[in-house]
Design a protein around this motif. Structure first.
Motif, PDB file in Angstrom:
ATOM      1  N   LEU A  92     -26.686 -27.797 -31.025  1.00 49.80           N
ATOM      2  CA  LEU A  92     -25.249 -27.504 -31.036  1.00 49.80           C
ATOM      3  C   LEU A  92     -24.664 -27.513 -29.632  1.00 49.80           C
ATOM      4  CD1 LEU A  92     -24.887 -24.672 -33.703  1.00 49.80           C
ATOM      5  CD2 LEU A  92     -24.033 -27.009 -33.838  1.00 49.80           C
ATOM      6  N   LEU A  93     -25.369 -26.898 -28.694  1.00 49.93           N
ATOM      7  CA  LEU A  93     -24.871 -26.868 -27.322  1.00 49.93           C
ATOM      8  C   LEU A  93     -24.801 -28.279 -26.759  1.00 49.93           C
ATOM      9  CD1 LEU A  93     -23.867 -25.270 -24.916  1.00 49.93           C
ATOM     10  CD2 LEU A  93     -26.224 -24.831 -24.275  1.00 49.93           C
ATOM     11  N   ALA A  94     -25.823 -29.072 -27.010  1.00 52.19           N
ATOM     12  CA  ALA A  94     -25.818 -30.459 -26.534  1.00 52.19           C
ATOM     13  C   ALA A  94     -24.686 -31.250 -27.175  1.00 52.19           C
ATOM     14  CB  ALA A  94     -27.163 -31.122 -26.820  1.00 52.19           C
ATOM     15  N   GLU A  95     -24.449 -31.008 -28.468  1.00 50.15           N
ATOM     16  CA  GLU A  95     -23.346 -31.702 -29.148  1.00 50.15           C
ATOM     17  C   GLU A  95     -22.006 -31.287 -28.560  1.00 50.15           C
ATOM     18  OE1 GLU A  95     -21.551 -32.270 -33.646  1.00 50.15           O
ATOM     19  OE2 GLU A  95     -23.596 -31.534 -33.411  1.00 50.15           O
ATOM     20  N   PHE A  96     -21.867 -29.994 -28.279  1.00 53.41           N
ATOM     21  CA  PHE A  96     -20.634 -29.500 -27.664  1.00 53.41           C
ATOM     22  C   PHE A  96     -20.429 -30.146 -26.296  1.00 53.41           C
ATOM     23  CE2 PHE A  96     -18.256 -26.531 -25.041  1.00 53.41           C
ATOM     24  CZ  PHE A  96     -17.145 -26.305 -25.835  1.00 53.41           C
ATOM     25  N   LEU A  97     -21.477 -30.170 -25.505  1.00 51.35           N
ATOM     26  CA  LEU A  97     -21.376 -30.765 -24.170  1.00 51.35           C
ATOM     27  C   LEU A  97     -21.136 -32.274 -24.255  1.00 51.35           C
ATOM     28  CD1 LEU A  97     -24.199 -28.740 -22.411  1.00 51.35           C
ATOM     29  CD2 LEU A  97     -21.748 -28.566 -21.953  1.00 51.35           C
ATOM     30  N   SER A  98     -21.704 -32.924 -25.276  1.00 50.82           N
ATOM     31  CA  SER A  98     -21.456 -34.357 -25.462  1.00 50.82           C
ATOM     32  C   SER A  98     -20.007 -34.625 -25.827  1.00 50.82           C
ATOM     33  CB  SER A  98     -22.361 -34.923 -26.554  1.00 50.82           C
ATOM     34  OG  SER A  98     -23.693 -34.901 -26.142  1.00 50.82           O
ATOM     35  N   ALA A  99     -19.438 -33.741 -26.650  1.00 56.11           N
ATOM     36  CA  ALA A  99     -18.043 -33.920 -27.057  1.00 56.11           C
ATOM     37  C   ALA A  99     -17.099 -33.686 -25.893  1.00 56.11           C
ATOM     38  CB  ALA A  99     -17.704 -32.968 -28.208  1.00 56.11           C
ATOM     39  N   CYS A 100     -17.506 -32.813 -24.991  1.00 52.52           N
ATOM     40  CA  CYS A 100     -16.645 -32.469 -23.869  1.00 52.52           C
ATOM     41  C   CYS A 100     -17.490 -32.280 -22.615  1.00 52.52           C
ATOM     42  CB  CYS A 100     -15.867 -31.211 -24.204  1.00 52.52           C
ATOM     43  SG  CYS A 100     -14.612 -30.880 -23.001  1.00 52.52           S
ATOM     44  N   PRO A 101     -17.978 -33.368 -22.020  1.00 52.01           N
ATOM     45  CA  PRO A 101     -18.901 -33.266 -20.900  1.00 52.01           C
ATOM     46  C   PRO A 101     -18.344 -32.511 -19.695  1.00 52.01           C
ATOM     47  CG  PRO A 101     -18.500 -35.577 -21.476  1.00 52.01           C
ATOM     48  CD  PRO A 101     -17.690 -34.736 -22.399  1.00 52.01           C
ATOM     49  N   SER A 102     -17.064 -32.618 -19.450  1.00 52.19           N
ATOM     50  CA  SER A 102     -16.519 -31.954 -18.256  1.00 52.19           C
ATOM     51  C   SER A 102     -16.452 -30.440 -18.397  1.00 52.19           C
ATOM     52  CB  SER A 102     -15.141 -32.515 -17.924  1.00 52.19           C
ATOM     53  OG  SER A 102     -14.229 -32.198 -18.941  1.00 52.19           O
ATOM     54  N   SER A 103     -16.677 -29.909 -19.611  1.00 53.85           N
ATOM     55  CA  SER A 103     -16.624 -28.459 -19.782  1.00 53.85           C
ATOM     56  C   SER A 103     -17.707 -27.761 -18.970  1.00 53.85           C
ATOM     57  CB  SER A 103     -16.748 -28.075 -21.254  1.00 53.85           C
ATOM     58  OG  SER A 103     -18.029 -28.392 -21.752  1.00 53.85           O
ATOM     59  N   VAL A 104     -18.768 -28.472 -18.622  1.00 49.31           N
ATOM     60  CA  VAL A 104     -19.828 -27.878 -17.818  1.00 49.31           C
ATOM     61  C   VAL A 104     -19.333 -27.567 -16.400  1.00 49.31           C
ATOM     62  CG1 VAL A 104     -20.934 -29.944 -16.856  1.00 49.31           C
ATOM     63  CG2 VAL A 104     -22.330 -27.984 -17.518  1.00 49.31           C
ATOM     64  N   GLU A 105     -18.199 -28.157 -16.021  1.00 49.79           N
ATOM     65  CA  GLU A 105     -17.617 -27.914 -14.703  1.00 49.79           C
ATOM     66  C   GLU A 105     -16.452 -26.923 -14.739  1.00 49.79           C
ATOM     67  OE1 GLU A 105     -17.865 -31.655 -12.021  1.00 49.79           O
ATOM     68  OE2 GLU A 105     -17.280 -32.349 -14.016  1.00 49.79           O
ATOM     69  N   ASP A 106     -16.119 -26.423 -15.913  1.00 48.89           N
ATOM     70  CA  ASP A 106     -15.052 -25.429 -16.008  1.00 48.89           C
ATOM     71  C   ASP A 106     -15.497 -24.132 -15.357  1.00 48.89           C
ATOM     72  OD1 ASP A 106     -13.410 -27.132 -17.400  1.00 48.89           O
ATOM     73  OD2 ASP A 106     -13.873 -26.274 -19.358  1.00 48.89           O
ATOM     74  N   THR A 107     -14.536 -23.413 -14.809  1.00 42.94           N
ATOM     75  CA  THR A 107     -14.843 -22.109 -14.220  1.00 42.94           C
ATOM     76  C   THR A 107     -13.896 -21.059 -14.785  1.00 42.94           C
ATOM     77  OG1 THR A 107     -13.386 -22.504 -12.325  1.00 42.94           O
ATOM     78  CG2 THR A 107     -15.712 -23.075 -12.049  1.00 42.94           C
TER      79      THR A 107
END
Length: 171
Positions: A92-107
């Protein structure tokens, strides 16, 4: 946000989501135009409804990196509320990150990334998923980002005695 959509997100009711979209196909677009907002993804993240959140993220990926009035993205909220299904299920986390890759850079408003939040909350499995994702998308530099106190995720891991996370940060 529309009350029916909020209720659908809280309950994880995907059928209600589609009924709402049938009645108002632009509802997610209107939410997306609001600069700071709790989206259905935020609500589903807090409620621990990962399948609903993923459905919304697939329908409107840009909502995944929206910040609410506290400066938190949906993934930050999932981490804070320890929604295990949402944040520690690697698929699920990988799918979420795949759907929105830039979210890993949100602060957050405290300049914390999802990695900071995962370490602060002791979510080692989540940290490892994020670490793997950062490597896959060549964004390891996020590990060096500092929060408002000048701490990287490694600083937090070391100061809280999370040796497993500390070791992984060095790899």
């Amino acid at each position: 946000m529309d009350e029916q959509l909020r209720t659908a997100a809280e309950n994880g009711d995907i059928h209600a989501l589609y009924r709402k979209l049938a009645d108002d196909p632009y509802i997610l677009d209107r939410i997306d135009h609001i600069p700071i907002v709790d989206t259905p993804l935020h609500v589903a993240s807090v409620a621990g409804k990962p399948h609903f959140a993923m459905k919304v993220a697939n329908l409107k990926p840009s909502l995944a990196w929206k910040l609410n009035h506290m400066g938190l993205s949906p993934i930050h909220l999932a981490l804070q509320h320890k929604c295990i299904k949402m944040i520690e299920d690697p698929d699920l986390l990988a799918e979420f990150l795949s759907a929105c890759p830039s979210s890993v850079e949100d602060t957050t408003v405290h300049c914390e990334t999802a990695v900071h939040v995962a370490i602060r909350n002791g979510s080692i499995r989540c940290f490892k998923v994020l670490l793997g994702w950062l490597g896959r998308v060549d964004k390891e530099d996020v590990l060096n980002w500092k929060d408002e106190d000048g701490n990287t995720a490694l600083h937090i891991a070391v100061s809280s005695g999370q040796t497993e996370a500390s070791f992984d940060c060095f790899l």
